[in-house]
Design a protein around this motif. Structure first.
Motif: not given
Length: 435
Positions: A115-116, A163-164, A168-169, A174-175
């Motif tokens: 995620v980072k 990361a998604e 899961g948020k 969009d990225d």
């Protein structure tokens, strides 16, 4: 999912240095038998013989393995594929984004670092791909500038998808949309140095003649897994995104691979040329893209059969001692890619064959044990560096699939050392090989 890709599919970011076309290798490749006869090989002869299964271990003599012929096309004939191939919308090789329990089970240190990385990518934004940079290879021989941009774009999409799935948020969706759309808009999914495959030659890509080379095929797998993992979430933004992914993958990669026999790496044109890492590397990417994205069941079966026949051409001419003739630097993108393709089709047909029990496949994997000296050093030859690092996760799965505890243990060691921990030197690649 597996580990150890700088960017999607087959270590795109650093593997450009390792890929080789036949014309570039004839004068530089050291014959493996000369290597095995040399002093370096003799120094490690006991380990070499033991790991290749020709010397006694624990008082037991292992018989030499024999090279199988047409292993895959005979194991998975068209009639078998027609009855056993799981439909694309039912095949579940990995949990999707919606399977939150599976993704939340990923260790927190790995998920947090991924995620980072995606958050850091958000601050960098996206680069434009300029025609002048693409032309550099023709003008002055530089291939690295365009490749850095191309591989970097794919790495970002990889990071966002992972990361998604981890988080899961929805904050990376969009990225993901931007990355997938930008890749769909590119004129060519491969690299300038491979444009000699098109009739127009190197320079700018001819969009009327799609050619299938290493990194275009790798991009196809990235796009396929992107749609597989987060396709439902992309549909909520716009159903046209997933449709575009399928359309572009079909037009650029799947259709030319299905319709043409003259790509040299296929081994399907009757020329009997020597094949190399391009064959399993590309075919493993085609296998994933075809199994995930092909919407016509008959075409899906047909293309699967062609991929298997092409892989047979590669294995039919493999060295009988099961060693990798291009050296340990190519282990990730040759024997491991072969295993990846075979394990994929075996899974997609319900694991209803015993193809992975063939002892020659085990011997192909055990080659890396023979070549290993210590740490990340290997007896090397050809055009790669002495310091290598096998894809630990995939090697672990290889060992597990062929019931080889030693190979499985070595894969686990490599995975921890080079990828599956927050301090691993290749954490950026964690869980990324399939993408």
């Amino acid at each position: 999912m597996s580990t150890n890709r700088n960017v999607p599919l087959r270590g795109i970011a650093d593997s450009a240095k390792r890929e080789s076309a036949p014309a570039a290798r004839e004068d530089t490749l050291i014959n493996r038998r000369e290597f095995l006869a040399g002093s370096i090989a003799l120094a490690g002869q006991a380990k070499l013989l033991r790991t290749m299964g020709t010397a006694s271990t624990g008082g037991q003599q292992k018989p030499p393995v024999s090279l199988p012929k047409d292993l895959l096309s005979s194991t998975f004939p068209e009639s078998f594929l027609e009855s056993k191939l799981i439909p694309a919308d039912q095949w579940r090789p990995y949990p999707k984004w919606s399977d939150r329990g599976a993704w939340e089970a990923v260790p927190a240190d790995i998920a947090g670092e991924i995620v980072k990385r995606a958050e850091a990518d958000q601050k960098l934004g996206w680069k434009a791909f300029l025609a002048t940079k693409f032309m550099e290879f023709k003008r002055d021989g530089n291939r690295s500038h365009y490749e850095a941009d191309s591989f970097g774009r794919r790495a970002k999409l990889l990071h966002y998808v992972l990361a998604e799935c981890m988080e899961g948020k929805g904050r990376f969706m969009d990225d993901i949309m931007n990355g997938a759309w930008l890749i769909c808009e590119e004129s060519f999914w491969g690299v300038p140095a491979h444009l000699g495959m098109q009739r127009a030659g190197v320079g700018l890509p001819d969009v009327t003649e799609p050619v299938v080379e290493l990194f275009g095929a790798a991009t196809a797998q990235l796009m396929a897994w992107t749609k597989y993992l987060v396709g439902e979430q992309l549909d909520k933004i716009s159903p046209l995104i997933g449709k575009r992914i399928t359309l572009e993958t079909e037009r650029r990669i799947l259709k030319p691979a299905r319709d043409r026999n003259d790509f040299w790496w296929m081994g399907l044109d009757g020329e009997h040329r020597r094949l190399n890492n391009w064959n399993p590397w590309i075919n493993s990417n085609l296998m994933a893209a075809n199994l995930i994205l092909e919407e016509d069941p008959r075409r899906r079966v047909y293309e699967t059969g062609r991929i298997l026949k092409s892989l047979d051409q590669f294995l039919n001419q493999y060295w009988p001692d099961a060693s990798e003739e291009e050296g340990p630097g190519y282990f990730n993108v040759s024997p491991l890619c072969y295993f990846e393709a075979v394990s994929m089709i075996d899974d997609a047909t319900g694991n209803s064959t015993n193809v992975l029990s063939n002892p020659f496949i085990d011997a192909m994997g055990r080659y890396i044990l023979a070549a290993h000296v210590a740490d990340d050093s290997y007896y090397n030859y050809g055009d790669a560096h002495v310091h290598q690092a096998p894809d630990g996760d995939l090697l672990y799965r290889f060992g597990k699939a062929v019931h080889d505890p030693q190979l499985q243990a070595f894969g686990a060691w490599c995975a921890v050392r080079y990828g599956l921990s927050s301090t691993g030197t290749k954490l950026a690649n964690a869980l990324g090989r399939r993408l």
